[in-house]
Design an enzyme around this catalytic site. Structure first.
Site, mmCIF file in Angstrom:
data_model
loop_
_atom_site.group_PDB
_atom_site.id
_atom_site.type_symbol
_atom_site.label_atom_id
_atom_site.label_comp_id
_atom_site.label_asym_id
_atom_site.label_seq_id
_atom_site.Cartn_x
_atom_site.Cartn_y
_atom_site.Cartn_z
ATOM 1 C CE LYS A 94 -18.896 -28.086 20.295
ATOM 2 N NZ LYS A 94 -18.887 -29.665 21.134
ATOM 3 C CE LYS B 161 -17.749 -29.206 16.260
ATOM 4 N NZ LYS B 161 -17.722 -30.340 16.860
#
Length: 441
Positions: free
Chosen positions: A303, A364
């Site tokens: 992330k 992400k």
């Protein structure tokens, strides 16, 4: 009959035509009694040269039947010849080329990849990647109310009532083949604290949402978000110390309690998005100790600290908050989320999470990090997920609303790129629309 129809060019079904048996050949060596016995009823097609009532039965002579067959065959030959001339004429018309096109000798190219792109049939047969609604997870924002509250920065997306709009949205997605959702709660401000204790409240918004979905749609796979930012009065994924440090181990303690409470509510997968070191192993042990060995973990293992999360943070009101106290609150999440400049670092995170018991590895954001998706796909045998995040959604939606792009084609291409890179699971706010478009294709 088969040969007759093939020769005559006549359709197989005609209201005014019935042939019960095939006409035998004139040159048949069978005896005349056997030939005559083969005839039951023969009705010939309507034609000016043949009576529409011309019907021959066993009372007719073989010569009569043969004569009728020859007449019909003659008509058929003329029809076929006429159709053939028309077809040849069409084929004889060469495609036109632009004036001034150079005349060249055929280039001796042995391998021409374009041969496998000449028609939609061969393109579909050679497709290496196929996108289906089963690949999608629909993110859903919920709030403690009944009305849908539109999110300004995400046209077409709203916060949905936990007892109303949530169930409607899941039902619609399920009917389209999207049978996975991830829940994001908009926690009321009065319930937010510096230690985010509301995150593990068994009657909290997320826990109620999970129960609502699983009670009405037990076949829907429910993913959750494990992080403190929706519950943290300072807006960070972890507990913030007065000097601005995000406390790692103390945060993990809260995350474990949060994950167990979500499992108790019926979650199929918990999804730690906090990026604290060691939290996957700790959560796995906590789930197992509580008896939830079947509950999976989808780890946000890569992330990045990205600018593409802006609309999401508006949806949950989860931006870092400087309360004005004698307390340093970092304005970004750079000390725990990954540096966008780094790719090999993702392998360190993925290796650690896989060893600690993650079942799915997520990247992400999605499109700006296709290289990371491909890297993890090549490295790990675990399923790879990609999050088509709010900023990506909003850019596509805004451009489509302006008429600058074809929304359908651009969205499906974007989603296909995730799967081509190696992501078999795609979190996208376009899940319902994409499912409809795929059905139309």
């Amino acid at each position: 009959l088969e040969g007759f129809q093939a020769c005559s060019g006549l359709p197989r079904k005609m209201e005014d035509t019935m042939m019960a048996f095939a006409l035998p050949t004139v040159h048949s060596t069978a005896s005349r009694p056997l030939q005559e016995a083969a005839f039951q009823t023969v009705a010939v097609p309507r034609h000016p040269s043949i009576s529409t009532a011309s019907t021959f039965n066993r009372a007719g002579t073989f010569a009569e039947v043969t004569a009728a067959a020859l007449v019909v065959a003659s008509i058929g030959r003329r029809s076929v010849a006429s159709a053939s001339r028309r077809g040849l004429a069409r084929r004889a018309q060469k495609p036109k080329i632009p004036e001034g096109t150079p005349k060249v000798e055929p280039v001796p190219i042995l391998k021409r990849p374009r041969r496998n792109r000449r028609s939609s049939a061969i393109r579909d047969a050679c497709a290496e990647t196929i996108l289906t609604p089963a690949n999608f997870i629909l993110p859903i924002f919920v709030h403690d109310g009944e009305e849908d509250i539109p999110i300004g920065a995400m046209p077409g997306v709203s916060r949905l009532g936990v007892d109303t709009g949530l169930l409607r949205e899941v039902e619609e997605a399920r009917a389209l083949g999207v049978k996975s959702v991830v829940i994001f709660p908009k926690t009321p401000d009065e319930l937010k604290t510096a230690t985010a204790d509301e995150c593990y409240n068994p009657e909290g918004l997320a826990q109620r949402a999970i129960r609502n979905v699983k009670e009405k749609f037990p076949d829907v796979c429910v993913y959750t978000d494990v992080a403190l930012d929706p519950y943290n009065s300072r807006g960070h994924d972890g507990i913030v110390r007065s000097d601005g440090v995000i406390m790692n181990d103390e945060t993990i303690h809260q995350l474990c309690k949060q994950a167990v409470s979500q499992a108790e509510a019926g979650a199929d997968y918990v999804s730690p998005s906090d990026m604290m070191d060691g939290r996957i192993g700790a959560i796995r042990r906590a789930l197992d100790a509580a008896g939830f060995t079947d509950v999976g973990i989808m780890s946000y293992c890569a992330k990045y600290s990205s600018a593409f999360y802006g609309p999401f943070r508006e949806a949950l009101d989860s931006n870092p908050v400087d309360s004005g106290e004698d307390w340093v609150v970092p304005s970004n999440k750079n000390t725990y989320q990954m540096n966008p400049a780094n790719s090999r670092e993702a392998l360190i995170e993925a290796k650690a999470d896989e060893e600690e018991g993650a079942d799915i590895l997520m990247v992400k954001p999605g499109m700006p990090y296709l290289d990371i998706i491909k890297t993890l796909y090549d490295y790990s045998n675990l399923p790879i997920a990609a999050y088509h995040v709010s900023g990506e959604y909003s850019m596509l939606k805004a451009a489509a609303m302006k008429g600058w792009i074809n929304e359908r084609d651009c969205v499906l291409e974007a989603l296909l790129s995730f799967k081509r890179a190696g992501a078999t699971i795609i979190l996208t706010y376009y899940a319902k629309e994409a499912a409809k478009w795929l059905a139309e294709k």
